[in-house]
Design a protein around this motif. Structure first.
Motif, short mmCIF file in Angstrom:
data_model
loop_
_atom_site.label_atom_id
_atom_site.label_comp_id
_atom_site.label_asym_id
_atom_site.label_seq_id
_atom_site.Cartn_x
_atom_site.Cartn_y
_atom_site.Cartn_z
N ILE A 243 53.43 31.31 25.20
CA ILE A 243 52.36 32.29 25.07
C ILE A 243 52.50 33.34 26.17
O ILE A 243 52.51 33.00 27.35
N PHE A 244 52.61 34.58 25.75
CA PHE A 244 52.72 35.70 26.69
C PHE A 244 51.39 36.47 26.65
O PHE A 244 51.07 37.10 25.65
N SER A 245 50.64 36.38 27.73
CA SER A 245 49.29 36.93 27.78
C SER A 245 49.26 38.12 28.73
O SER A 245 49.68 38.03 29.89
N LEU A 246 48.76 39.26 28.23
CA LEU A 246 48.77 40.50 29.01
C LEU A 246 47.37 41.03 29.19
O LEU A 246 46.63 41.24 28.22
N GLY A 247 46.98 41.26 30.44
CA GLY A 247 45.68 41.83 30.75
C GLY A 247 45.70 43.34 30.75
O GLY A 247 46.72 43.97 30.47
N THR A 248 44.57 43.93 31.12
CA THR A 248 44.44 45.39 31.10
C THR A 248 44.15 45.93 32.50
O THR A 248 43.16 46.62 32.72
N CYS A 249 44.99 45.56 33.45
CA CYS A 249 44.80 46.02 34.83
C CYS A 249 43.39 45.66 35.30
O CYS A 249 42.58 46.54 35.62
N PRO A 250 43.06 44.37 35.35
CA PRO A 250 41.70 43.96 35.69
C PRO A 250 41.31 44.36 37.10
O PRO A 250 42.10 44.24 38.04
N ARG A 251 40.10 44.86 37.24
CA ARG A 251 39.63 45.31 38.54
C ARG A 251 39.20 44.13 39.39
O ARG A 251 38.70 43.14 38.88
N PRO A 252 39.42 44.21 40.71
CA PRO A 252 38.90 43.16 41.59
C PRO A 252 37.38 43.13 41.49
O PRO A 252 36.73 44.17 41.64
N GLU A 253 36.83 41.98 41.17
CA GLU A 253 35.40 41.89 40.92
C GLU A 253 34.71 41.04 41.98
O GLU A 253 35.34 40.37 42.78
N GLY A 254 33.40 41.06 41.93
CA GLY A 254 32.60 40.27 42.84
C GLY A 254 31.70 41.17 43.67
O GLY A 254 32.04 42.32 43.94
N GLU A 255 30.56 40.65 44.04
CA GLU A 255 29.62 41.42 44.84
C GLU A 255 28.78 40.48 45.69
O GLU A 255 28.45 39.38 45.25
N HIS A 256 28.46 40.91 46.87
CA HIS A 256 27.57 40.13 47.73
C HIS A 256 26.14 40.55 47.44
O HIS A 256 25.78 41.73 47.56
N SER A 306 54.41 26.63 27.23
CA SER A 306 54.53 27.49 28.41
C SER A 306 53.61 28.69 28.24
O SER A 306 53.42 29.19 27.12
N ARG A 307 53.05 29.13 29.34
CA ARG A 307 52.12 30.25 29.32
C ARG A 307 52.46 31.19 30.46
O ARG A 307 52.63 30.78 31.60
N VAL A 308 52.59 32.47 30.12
CA VAL A 308 52.87 33.49 31.13
C VAL A 308 51.73 34.50 31.10
O VAL A 308 51.43 35.08 30.04
N ARG A 309 51.12 34.72 32.23
CA ARG A 309 50.06 35.73 32.35
C ARG A 309 50.61 36.86 33.22
O ARG A 309 50.98 36.63 34.37
N PHE A 310 50.73 38.03 32.64
CA PHE A 310 51.26 39.13 33.42
C PHE A 310 50.48 40.40 33.12
O PHE A 310 49.95 40.55 32.02
N PRO A 311 50.35 41.29 34.11
CA PRO A 311 50.85 41.13 35.49
C PRO A 311 49.99 40.13 36.25
O PRO A 311 48.85 39.87 35.88
N ASN A 312 50.53 39.60 37.32
CA ASN A 312 49.79 38.60 38.10
C ASN A 312 49.68 38.98 39.57
O ASN A 312 49.56 38.11 40.44
#
Length: 385
Positions: A243-256, A306-312
């Protein structure tokens, strides 16, 4: 002669079992789909250049393609043989028309609430034109019958408020055979607040009725588990799955958030516009890790998965201001394309590292891709905006 035929059939069966069942899984993310298309285009172009070979047919490298929202659009294009550079051009040409107004805070959210459905109607009309121009009237069954590619596209059916997967696989039956890819992509990308709901023709309706759908990103923005499930259902017994899994340039998330600031109202969520990015980030992490753990568990039981997540790699902080789902500014698109090229080059470098497990899988996938033969595609040249 009969014995030779039986021996040949056995050899072919052995080769079929040895060849992995490959899945391409593409996340949703609105305008960040231009990153997905640019990444794939760069990866394919660089591989072809380094091997001094012809342009490659991405879709024919996979048994199953699953994609949500903007990932459905990129995935459908790959399935019919559209070069990824043409999809980058499509986003450039139509992005600002599909998202004519960017929600960038509370005041702009209030403005959108006051103006009603004006902007979503404009965006919906532009998206229909763009999809029809590239995908035409091609149906799920045509992709499967003529290109041998199975597809699974998540959406939400509004008549039941339940998850729906537009599907054509060897075991899926005829239910969705005659849905147009353009309509399916419209349904899967109908993001609440950002876009209109999708009312599409029901090809099985005797009186030309319509069905209304909402964005598949509400439950499967990262559709890796959809692809995983269908791979298990359709791969041959014992056949390895990749499985080749491709994201969409995910933004760094989280907030205090301070304890005295937790009483966040509708306005605090920008009338709902801030909920979508939160959902996307949570789903991406959750489903990717579920797939990872399930693949490990099943591999321990003897099934090779097998699973590939890219970019990582972490997204640079300089990208943060360009990662909104509806940011169709030219400078945002250019930055996404630049980042896609950087990430694709890093992925290509990993392919040359014999000690990089993911790199070896990606390289093997790239080397299996056939040349792009216009006679074997279903695509038509994209129309100008």
């Amino acid at each position: 002669m009969g014995a030779l035929q039986e021996e040949g059939a056995a050899d072919n069966g052995e080769k079929s079992r040895q060849r992995p069942y490959r899945v391409l899984s593409l996340d949703g993310g609105g305008m960040r789909g231009i990153y997905t298309a640019a990444f794939l285009d760069r990866l394919l172009t660089q591989h072809a250049a380094r091997t001094r070979g012809p342009a490659l047919d991405l879709g024919l490298g996979f048994d199953l393609i699953t994609g949500t929202s903007t990932g459905a659009i990129v995935g459908a294009a790959a399935a019919i043989g559209v070069p990824m550079r043409d999809i980058v051009t499509l986003y450039r040409a139509y992005g600002a028309k599909i998202f004519p107004h960017r929600i960038k805070g509370k005041l702009s959210a209030i403005f959108r609430a006051i103006t009603g459905g004006h902007y979503v109607r404009r965006g919906d009309a532009a998206l229909k034109i763009a999809l029809d121009g590239v995908l035409g009237d091609i149906t799920l069954s045509q992709v499967f019958d003529q290109r041998g590619i199975a597809m699974s596209i998540p959406a939400v059916r509004m008549s039941t408020h339940k998850a729906w997967v537009f599907k054509k696989t060897p075991k899926s039956g005829p239910r969705d055979d005659h849905y147009r890819l353009a309509d399916i992509c419209l349904a899967s990308s109908a993001a609440p607040i950002y876009r209109a709901l999708a009312a599409i023709d029901d090809p099985s309706g005797k009186e030309g009725g319509k069905q209304v759908f909402c964005d598949g990103g509400l439950w499967a923005n990262n559709p890796i588990m959809v692809g995983f499930t269908d791979a298990l259902a359709n791969a041959a017994p014992g056949q390895a799955i990749e499985i080749f899994s491709l994201g969409t340039c995910p933004r760094p998330e989280g907030e205090h958030i301070r304890g005295d600031k937790v009483n966040r109202s509708m306005l605090g969520w920008s009338l709902g516009a801030d909920v979508a990015p939160l959902s996307i980030s949570a789903q991406e992490f959750a489903y990717d890790n579920m797939a990872r753990l399930l693949a490990i568990a099943m591999s321990d039981c003897g099934r090779s998965i097998s699973r590939v997540r890219f970019p990582n790699k972490p997204v640079p902080a300089s990208m943060l201001e360009f990662l909104a789902l509806d940011d169709s500014r030219p400078e945002a698109m250019e930055r996404l394309i630049q980042q896609a090229h950087t990430d694709a080059d890093a992925t290509r470098s990993a392919c040359d590292d014999p000690n990089d497990t993911d790199g070896r899988l990606i390289r093997s996938m790239l080397e299996s891709l056939p040349p792009l033969d216009p006679a074997k595609t279903l695509c038509r040249a994209p129309e100008s905006a």
